[in-house]
Structure formats: C-alpha cells, structure tokens
Design an enzyme around this catalytic site. Structure first.
Site, PDB file in Angstrom:
ATOM      1  N   ASP A  60       0.852  -1.185   0.000  1.00 49.53           N
ATOM      2  CA  ASP A  60       0.000   0.000   0.000  1.00 49.53           C
ATOM      3  C   ASP A  60       0.885   1.231   0.000  1.00 49.53           C
ATOM      4  O   ASP A  60       1.956   1.249   0.613  1.00 49.53           O
ATOM      5  CB  ASP A  60      -0.991  -0.001   1.171  1.00 49.53           C
ATOM      6  CG  ASP A  60      -0.335  -0.001   2.531  1.00 49.53           C
ATOM      7  OD1 ASP A  60      -0.186   1.086   3.112  1.00 49.53           O
ATOM      8  OD2 ASP A  60       0.006  -1.092   3.024  1.00 49.53           O
TER       9      ASP A  60
ATOM     10  N   GLU B  34      -7.223   5.494  12.106  1.00 46.94           N
ATOM     11  CA  GLU B  34      -6.109   5.288  13.036  1.00 46.94           C
ATOM     12  C   GLU B  34      -5.788   6.508  13.886  1.00 46.94           C
ATOM     13  O   GLU B  34      -4.890   6.451  14.733  1.00 46.94           O
ATOM     14  CB  GLU B  34      -4.854   4.862  12.271  1.00 46.94           C
ATOM     15  CG  GLU B  34      -4.423   5.822  11.171  1.00 46.94           C
ATOM     16  CD  GLU B  34      -3.213   5.313  10.406  1.00 46.94           C
ATOM     17  OE1 GLU B  34      -2.096   5.460  10.950  1.00 46.94           O
ATOM     18  OE2 GLU B  34      -3.385   4.774   9.297  1.00 46.94           O
TER      19      GLU B  34
END
Length: 206
Positions: free
Chosen positions: A16, A103
């Site tokens: 990613d 997050e």
C-alpha cells in the site's frame, strides 16, 4: 518479515502506497510477485493525494489489482469526507473495494458514528462493501462494535499472526510491515498479504 514467513496463509502479496513513496515503477513492482496495491486517494474533507492518479493508472497497467483508500480525519464531517473520496475515486468492476483507514484518535463516540456514515455512504454509492483498516490497540481503545460485516485490513507488526479485534472472526488483509523493500519503490513501503488465493482476491474485486 517477508510474507513467505507465514505458511498456510496463501501467497497473495501486495503493497500500500501514498505520495510518500514518490514515483513508482509499477512494472517492477509486478515483477516482484506483488498482486495487489492499495493506493491513498483522499484525506479528510478536501485533500487528494497528489500521486493518486499516477498510481491508480500505473498499478492497473502493470496488471495489479488496485484499491483506493481514504484517510479518516476525526473532527471533520464524515459525509463530506465520503463525498471527497467519491469525487476522486470511481471504482469499477475489477477494482478492490474502497477502504476507510481509521487510526487517528479523537472522541470515540464521534469517530464511531463517523465511520458508520462514511462506510454507508460509500457502500451505497459504489455497490461495494468497503474494507476497514485499523490496528488492534487503536480499535480496542475505541470500543467500537458491530462492524464485523466489513472486511478487516489489520496493521500488526513483528508478530507471527495478527490480533483480530473484537467483532471480527478473522482478517482479510494484513499489513505486516511498514518498512518493506520492493523493487520499483524508493525507500520503505508497507507490505501486505491477502488471506486467500489470487482467485479469491479477483472474486472480491468483481
């Protein structure tokens, strides 16, 4: 750790990326055996990753399955965050489901309700069930429940197997390193594995 260190989890490896990786040679990435890539598209209510379009095209031309992710900003309107993502990304047949990256800390109740708003809006607009990205400690502190129908992408490093947060039976994707080395990418890059075969992953994309 390399993905080969985890026997029995399938061999479908990916990465990613965001603009932090700069210009990527996607053909070299594909030649290393990587089969998919999650690419940062947007953040908050207005930001677009400057490398998204180049990465989105490049991964596709190189033959990787591609998916786009949105970095969630607590305190910003979740509906507008969904609109920002949808204005930049129109995933089609063959693309992996959209991802919500959660997050950053904030008021837990607002984050949880915001996650629901974003996931619902993007699912309705794309017809694909979004993937939820998080890490075990953050999710435990958040205290969220009821998200188990969304595929889980878990970030958990230096462990033999990842911790699955409450609410899920298992994980779909595992980000097992944030400091990988892959030909075609300058500097460190996140490494991921899909729990299944390439055929399973292609089915998810369809």
């Amino acid at each position: 750790m390399e993905a080969e260190s985890f026997p029995g989890l399938g061999s479908t490896q990916g990465i990613d990326v965001s603009h932090y990786q700069g210009t990527i040679d996607w053909r070299q990435v594909a030649d290393t055996g990587k089969r998919f890539a999650f690419i940062k598209a947007t953040e908050g209510t207005s930001e677009t990753d400057p490398q998204f379009q180049a990465n989105w095209r490049g991964a596709n031309v190189a033959g990787l399955l591609r998916g786009a992710y949105h970095f969630y900003q607590p305190g910003e309107d979740p509906q507008q965050q969904a609109k920002n993502f949808l204005s930049v990304v129109q995933p089609g047949p063959g693309d992996l489901p959209p991802v919500l990256d959660v997050e950053l800390s904030g008021k837990p109740s607002e984050i949880i309700s915001g996650i629901w708003v974003w996931l619902t809006a993007v699912e309705q607009a794309t017809g694909k069930t979004p993937i939820l990205y998080t890490n075990p400690s953050f999710w435990a502190d958040l205290g969220a429940v009821g998200f188990g129908r969304f595929p889980l992408w878990i970030a958990d490093y230096d462990v033999a197997v990842p911790t699955v947060p409450e609410g899920w039976i298992s994980w779909s994707f595992w980000q097992f390193s944030e400091s990988g080395s892959v030909s075609g990418v300058e500097g460190p890059v996140d490494l991921d594995i899909f729990q299944g075969t390439l055929m399973n992953l292609q089915r998810m994309a369809r």
